[in-house]
Enzyme design. Sequence first.
Site, mmCIF file in Angstrom:
data_model
loop_
_atom_site.group_PDB
_atom_site.id
_atom_site.type_symbol
_atom_site.label_atom_id
_atom_site.label_comp_id
_atom_site.label_asym_id
_atom_site.label_seq_id
_atom_site.Cartn_x
_atom_site.Cartn_y
_atom_site.Cartn_z
ATOM 1 N N CYS A 10 -12.152 26.451 24.737
ATOM 2 C CA CYS A 10 -11.123 26.999 25.624
ATOM 3 C C CYS A 10 -9.787 27.088 24.895
ATOM 4 O O CYS A 10 -9.091 28.107 24.972
ATOM 5 C CB CYS A 10 -10.992 26.134 26.871
ATOM 6 S SG CYS A 10 -9.754 26.728 28.047
ATOM 7 N N CYS A 18 -13.444 21.213 33.703
ATOM 8 C CA CYS A 18 -12.869 21.875 34.884
ATOM 9 C C CYS A 18 -13.892 22.646 35.713
ATOM 10 O O CYS A 18 -13.775 22.712 36.928
ATOM 11 C CB CYS A 18 -11.718 22.784 34.466
ATOM 12 S SG CYS A 18 -12.181 24.216 33.457
#
EC number: 2.8.1.13
Length: 382
Positions: free
Chosen positions: A112, A209
Amino acid sequence: MNSLDLPKAPQDTRVVVAMSGGVDSSVVAGLLRRQGYDVVGITLQLYDHGAATHRRGACCAGQDIHDARRAAETLGIPHYVLDYEDRFREAVIDRFAESYIHGETPIPCVECNRSIKFRDLLATALDLGADALATGHYVASRARPGGGRALYRALDPARDQSYFLYATTPEQLDVLRFPLGELPKDETRRLAREFGLAVADKPDSQDICFVPQGRYQDVIARLRPDAARPGEIVHLDGRTLGRHEGIIGFTVGQRRGLGLATGEPLYVVRLDPETARVVVGPREALATSVIRIAETNWLGDEPLADLDGMPVAVRVRSTREPRPAALRWNRALACAEVVLETPEDGVSPGQACAIYADDGPRARVLGGGTIQKVEAARREAA
């Protein structure tokens, strides 16, 4: 030079702050605003937040976007939300699923940062005329005498996030700034209260997440419903001990949940996606002495291929401290390997291996890579 090592007055310096909705990035925005910088907050919507709107401890979902917007309003800075769902799914979530299917243990936060925050978001920040992109990561960067910047472990060792940032390139480091690298966490929360931020006592992010309650198997089953392939659970000595419903339910080093009644403690030593076998053995079989890395990002001053035998320290999990090792250049495969001074347990392909100049608390980050292959500290029977 201003406090960001840029040759401009703060009021003439535009800084985009990546605001996740947590206390750290909100405080970064507050610090820069107080110092007089032209601050713009940007929050990325990274995944379908329908199930996460009221979930605490995640990032970049519904509640977090609301918290980031509220923090920006409190600080009096402009704030924008960018929809990066498609990019995030392709670059991070799909890759995460494929890695587990292939018997690996991926670290999606590294990807990410590498593909979304420090590539796509950074490009957007530059399009907005930003001189710097600031984040709430606990890591430090400093200007080098000969030009460029170097990456270092954070002041607060309990909060150091350098393990997740080894893939940051020199070009990205020139633009990135990490204002919290020299602050302890309790000071960050004190500043949040001083700035009047509602997120001052918001819990830190814990899980990945997009993986609710840490159940990554559910994510993989939803994305790849055909991935579950039953197979055998085999001991290193060749004995077949049982069966399983898919290797995605196992990770190297796992002991609990094997469903075996053997009377001896057994651990997952290896996952074989070709045969769908889960190989188990005693704890000592987990010891790894050599790690081969791929997708290497090198931040050192000399070419990696010229540093065969160089003493370094490496970190194979975010929860472990860097351990002494030596670099080794595999000329036949044109890739880097690290030889551990003391074997490490539970090292798995797919994990990140961060390389440091030494094992000190403020050590320089020299880079790292994705663990491609491991070599056991003892010979296996199977």
